[in-house]
Design a protein around this motif. Structure first.
Motif, mmCIF file in Angstrom:
data_model
loop_
_atom_site.group_PDB
_atom_site.id
_atom_site.type_symbol
_atom_site.label_atom_id
_atom_site.label_comp_id
_atom_site.label_asym_id
_atom_site.label_seq_id
_atom_site.Cartn_x
_atom_site.Cartn_y
_atom_site.Cartn_z
ATOM 1 N N GLN A 298 0.837 -1.203 0.000
ATOM 2 C CA GLN A 298 0.000 0.000 0.000
ATOM 3 C C GLN A 298 0.873 1.254 0.000
ATOM 4 N N GLY A 299 1.893 1.256 0.867
ATOM 5 C CA GLY A 299 2.795 2.407 0.909
ATOM 6 C C GLY A 299 3.582 2.575 -0.379
ATOM 7 N N LEU A 300 4.052 1.462 -0.932
ATOM 8 C CA LEU A 300 4.811 1.508 -2.177
ATOM 9 C C LEU A 300 3.953 2.024 -3.321
ATOM 10 N N GLY A 301 2.749 1.462 -3.442
ATOM 11 C CA GLY A 301 1.853 1.878 -4.520
ATOM 12 C C GLY A 301 1.422 3.324 -4.379
ATOM 13 N N LEU A 302 1.225 3.762 -3.138
ATOM 14 C CA LEU A 302 0.798 5.133 -2.900
ATOM 15 C C LEU A 302 1.822 6.134 -3.416
ATOM 16 N N HIS A 303 3.101 5.850 -3.197
ATOM 17 C CA HIS A 303 4.143 6.790 -3.606
ATOM 18 C C HIS A 303 4.480 6.668 -5.091
ATOM 19 N N LEU A 304 4.488 5.454 -5.614
ATOM 20 C CA LEU A 304 4.817 5.280 -7.027
ATOM 21 C C LEU A 304 3.736 5.831 -7.939
ATOM 22 N N SER A 305 2.486 5.863 -7.455
ATOM 23 C CA SER A 305 1.390 6.353 -8.292
ATOM 24 C C SER A 305 1.095 7.836 -8.057
ATOM 25 N N ASN A 306 1.970 8.499 -7.320
ATOM 26 C CA ASN A 306 1.764 9.919 -7.010
ATOM 27 C C ASN A 306 2.661 10.787 -7.896
ATOM 28 N N PRO A 307 2.079 11.486 -8.883
ATOM 29 C CA PRO A 307 2.911 12.320 -9.768
ATOM 30 C C PRO A 307 3.617 13.447 -9.022
ATOM 31 N N LYS A 308 3.054 13.887 -7.894
ATOM 32 C CA LYS A 308 3.685 14.948 -7.121
ATOM 33 C C LYS A 308 5.006 14.477 -6.515
ATOM 34 N N ALA A 309 5.106 13.172 -6.232
ATOM 35 C CA ALA A 309 6.353 12.632 -5.695
ATOM 36 C C ALA A 309 7.468 12.758 -6.728
ATOM 37 N N ALA A 310 7.135 12.449 -7.980
ATOM 38 C CA ALA A 310 8.132 12.581 -9.052
ATOM 39 C C ALA A 310 8.546 14.029 -9.241
ATOM 40 N N LEU A 311 7.573 14.931 -9.214
ATOM 41 C CA LEU A 311 7.874 16.346 -9.396
ATOM 42 C C LEU A 311 8.680 16.909 -8.228
ATOM 43 N N THR A 312 8.390 16.431 -7.008
ATOM 44 C CA THR A 312 9.144 16.881 -5.840
ATOM 45 C C THR A 312 10.601 16.471 -5.944
ATOM 46 N N TRP A 313 10.836 15.227 -6.334
ATOM 47 C CA TRP A 313 12.213 14.759 -6.480
ATOM 48 C C TRP A 313 12.933 15.529 -7.580
ATOM 49 N N PHE A 314 12.234 15.820 -8.649
ATOM 50 C CA PHE A 314 12.834 16.584 -9.738
ATOM 51 C C PHE A 314 13.251 17.971 -9.243
ATOM 52 N N THR A 315 12.395 18.594 -8.421
ATOM 53 C CA THR A 315 12.709 19.903 -7.846
ATOM 54 C C THR A 315 13.900 19.820 -6.906
ATOM 55 N N VAL A 316 13.900 18.795 -6.052
ATOM 56 C CA VAL A 316 14.982 18.638 -5.067
ATOM 57 C C VAL A 316 16.332 18.458 -5.746
ATOM 58 N N THR A 317 16.398 17.582 -6.730
ATOM 59 C CA THR A 317 17.675 17.339 -7.401
ATOM 60 C C THR A 317 18.090 18.535 -8.257
ATOM 61 N N SER A 318 17.110 19.255 -8.814
ATOM 62 C CA SER A 318 17.444 20.446 -9.599
ATOM 63 C C SER A 318 18.066 21.522 -8.717
ATOM 64 N N MET A 319 17.579 21.608 -7.468
ATOM 65 C CA MET A 319 18.124 22.592 -6.532
ATOM 66 C C MET A 319 19.481 22.168 -5.985
ATOM 67 N N GLY A 320 19.599 20.881 -5.665
ATOM 68 C CA GLY A 320 20.777 20.418 -4.939
ATOM 69 C C GLY A 320 21.967 20.015 -5.779
ATOM 70 N N ILE A 321 21.748 19.788 -7.072
ATOM 71 C CA ILE A 321 22.822 19.292 -7.927
ATOM 72 C C ILE A 321 23.019 20.226 -9.114
ATOM 73 N N THR A 322 24.245 20.694 -9.295
ATOM 74 C CA THR A 322 24.560 21.534 -10.452
ATOM 75 C C THR A 322 24.791 20.664 -11.675
ATOM 76 N N GLY A 323 24.715 21.277 -12.846
ATOM 77 C CA GLY A 323 24.865 20.525 -14.088
ATOM 78 C C GLY A 323 26.215 19.859 -14.242
ATOM 79 N N SER A 324 27.265 20.448 -13.642
ATOM 80 C CA SER A 324 28.612 19.897 -13.766
ATOM 81 C C SER A 324 28.986 18.959 -12.625
ATOM 82 N N ALA A 325 28.030 18.695 -11.734
ATOM 83 C CA ALA A 325 28.329 17.858 -10.566
ATOM 84 C C ALA A 325 28.548 16.409 -10.980
ATOM 85 N N PRO A 326 29.456 15.702 -10.301
ATOM 86 C CA PRO A 326 29.656 14.278 -10.594
ATOM 87 C C PRO A 326 28.438 13.461 -10.174
ATOM 88 N N GLN A 327 28.294 12.280 -10.745
ATOM 89 C CA GLN A 327 27.109 11.457 -10.502
ATOM 90 C C GLN A 327 26.969 11.060 -9.041
#
Length: 208
Positions: A118-147
């Protein structure tokens, strides 16, 4: 080059988003309150697993491709809405179930895999979770940062998520708080049902 200020800002955004009321932590609180600490912690584990999946996809650049796909986002929103409406039904059924928290059934612990899924499905089916992670990594990682910086950010956020979601489970399963939660159980179930329904409707409305 390591940008500590951007990294800390990203952690702050993730922490606020994770700690604020949403389908994930409300489900954890609801499960812990109605079925005990183990159920809440297992559901929290499922939510964290889903969060890490989105985090890793984002770190690898996959989520950016998926988010840019209109058809993918449509299907994800439909799936998320359907899942939230199912949780609405479950919360309503729980709200009108007789009894108090002292009568928590131990039989519910036999279905721990169900709480995890239930917890897994709740998060995987939430588009806001994907958008939040995209925002977090965009803020925290520069384009030239190593993987490795992306992986480190995901791991750090995952650790914060474990602490925050775990705290929700422990608080709402607490025997100390049980006498207060007994009076609020039905109201909390109804609040959860209303919140799930509103988010589901929001997903559907955003399709037009």
């Amino acid at each position: 080059m390591w940008d500590m200020s951007s990294f800390l800002a990203a952690l702050l955004v993730y922490s606020i988003g994770t700690a604020s009321p949403g389908p994930g932590n409300l489900s954890i609180a609801n499960a812990a309150m109605n079925y005990g600490r183990k159920a809440g912690l297992v559901l929290a584990t499922g939510v964290i697993s889903g969060s890490i999946c989105w985090g890793m996809l984002t770190a690898l650049g996959v989520s950016a491709i998926l988010i840019s796909s209109q058809s993918f986002m449509i299907w994800l929103k439909l799936l998320g809405a359907a899942y939230l409406l199912w949780l609405t039904y479950k919360a309503l059924r729980s709200a009108f179930r007789p009894g108090d928290l002292s009568a928590r059934t131990t039989q519910q612990h036999q279905n721990l895999r169900g709480y995890y899924l239930q917890g897994l499905g709740l998060h995987l089916s939430n588009p806001k979770a994907a958008l939040t992670w995209f925002t977090v990594t965009s803020m925290g990682i520069t384009g030239s940062a190593p993987q490795w910086e992306s992986y480190f950010l995901v791991a750090t956020c995952a650790l914060l998520g474990v602490m925050i979601f775990g705290l929700y489970a422990l608080i709402f399963a607490s025997r100390t708080a049980e006498k207060y939660l007994n009076r609020a159980r039905r109201s909390f179930d109804l609040i959860c049902a209303g919140f799930y329904a509103l988010v589901a409707i929001g997903f559907l409305v955003s399709l037009w």
